[in-house]
Design an enzyme around this catalytic site. Structure first.
Site, PDB file in Angstrom:
ATOM      1  CE  LYS A 203      -2.917   2.295   3.408  1.00 32.32           C
ATOM      2  NZ  LYS A 203      -3.983   2.071   4.390  1.00 32.32           N
TER       3      LYS A 203
HETATM    4  C1  R5P Z   1      -2.646   5.105   8.367  1.00 34.12           C
HETATM    5  O1  R5P Z   1      -1.646   4.872   8.967  1.00 34.12           O
HETATM    6  C2  R5P Z   1      -3.617   4.096   8.199  1.00 34.12           C
HETATM    7  O2  R5P Z   1      -2.916   2.900   8.114  1.00 34.12           O
HETATM    8  C3  R5P Z   1      -4.595   4.162   7.058  1.00 34.12           C
HETATM    9  O3  R5P Z   1      -4.992   2.861   6.789  1.00 34.12           O
HETATM   10  C4  R5P Z   1      -4.091   4.753   5.783  1.00 34.12           C
HETATM   11  O4  R5P Z   1      -3.472   5.990   5.972  1.00 34.12           O
HETATM   12  C5  R5P Z   1      -5.203   4.871   4.720  1.00 34.12           C
HETATM   13  O5  R5P Z   1      -6.142   5.733   5.109  1.00 34.12           O
HETATM   14  P1  R5P Z   1      -6.369   7.121   4.372  1.00 34.12           P
HETATM   15  O6  R5P Z   1      -7.043   6.802   3.074  1.00 34.12           O
HETATM   16  O7  R5P Z   1      -7.238   7.887   5.314  1.00 34.12           O
HETATM   17  O8  R5P Z   1      -5.032   7.755   4.143  1.00 34.12           O
END
Ligand code: R5P
Length: 293
Positions: A203
């Site tokens: 990711k």
């Molecule tokens: C952040 O550390 C979290 O792991 C979230 O899963 C990640 O940032 C994704 O969320 P967003 O789309 O809000 O950035």
């Protein structure tokens, strides 16, 4: 009485039809064992090859994030529209009904809060517990270039070794420290490192020339949403990422902080799984928002 085996004449052996062996649909994943593939196939849709993951694990280091004060109220209505939920085991056990039957990706790292150095994370879950919770994957963050870079990389490799013993895929998350530039070269470095070290999928953030990031990463990449954007911009980002080789999104704030979160996740699904153009998906979002869908 068991049926007597009366021999070839009465049975259909299809001797002229070779047994098919399918290639697993996910990039770089064909050599995994059955359990690992089966878990990945619950996260990624086998028809589109993509996933819409709903990320709401933010509380593991920042507490009750805006939109996540009451996940029982704000997240449960969204869950049926997500292919997978990315969350902590605490919220899974306390809020998510086991009958929901969604794939889950469990946050498996932790340690520092927003008050401390974020890269100083450790593995914060046993693999036994991930198996007990029927998780489809576990996730940990790498802080490439960060103060605790090596420690975070070792967290990833230890988790991968633990996961390989039980057929649990590991999602490598590329985090960016306060002092680091989130440019394409950096993202290419961090994502490729995750894949080389054995992450089943990665990711990261969407950056310019994203097709060079996906091309250089031999396993699927999903993009994080990042800070809340206007809905059309978030849909545009998802569209561009998918069309530059992303295997889906792992989106949080751009969904649960939207004025109409259910409408937004439904629009995101259209972009990710059906390659709907962002303008059309935004029209759909506005229609659903008006209907309070
Ligand atoms: C952040 O550390 C979290 O792991 C979230 O899963 C990640 O940032 C994704 O969320 P967003 O789309 O809000 O950035």
């Amino acid at each position: 009485m068991p049926e007597a085996d009366t021999g070839k004449v009465e049975k259909s052996f299809y001797t002229d039809v070779p047994q098919q062996s399918e290639l697993f649909f996910l990039k770089g994943s064909n050599s995994y064992d059955w359990g690992m593939k089966n878990r990945l196939a619950r996260i990624f849709d086998a028809t589109s090859g993509k996933t819409v993951m709903l990320a709401f694990d933010h509380g593991y280091f920042q507490g009750p994030t805006t939109g996540l004060e009451r996940p029982d109220i704000t997240i449960l209505p969204l869950a049926p529209y997500a292919d997978a939920l990315m969350l902590t085991r605490g919220i899974l056990r306390s809020v998510i009904p086991p009958s929901l039957n969604r794939a889950t990706v469990l946050r498996a790292s932790g340690g520092p809060s927003i008050l401390k150095e974020l890269s100083n994370e450790h593995i914060a879950m046993d693999m036994d517990d991930a198996v007990r919770l029927n998780a489809c994957a576990v996730a940990t963050q790498v802080f490439i270039g960060g103060e605790f870079e090596t420690q975070s990389v070792i967290n990833l490799t230890r988790l991968i070794d633990m996961g390989n013993r039980v057929g649990m895929p590991v999602l490598g998350v590329t985090a960016v420290g306060k002092e680091l530039v989130r440019d394409t070269k950096y993202i290419r470095l961090a994502t490729r490192m995750c894949a080389e070290l054995g992450a089943a999928f990665v990711k990261t953030y969407f950056v310019p020339d994203f097709e060079t990031v996906t091309a250089a990463c031999p396993v699927p990449i999903v993009i994080a949403g990042g800070k809340k954007l206007p809905e059309l911009d978030a849909l545009q980002m998802a569209y561009e990422a998918i069309n530059q080789g992303a295997a889906g999104v792992d989106m949080g704030r751009n969904i649960f902080q939207s004025e109409a979160p259910v409408a937004m996740i439904r629009a995101v699904r259209k972009v990710v799984h059906e390659n709907m153009r962002p303008e059309q998906a935004y029209e759909m979002f506005l229609d659903l928002k008006q209907q309070r869908a």
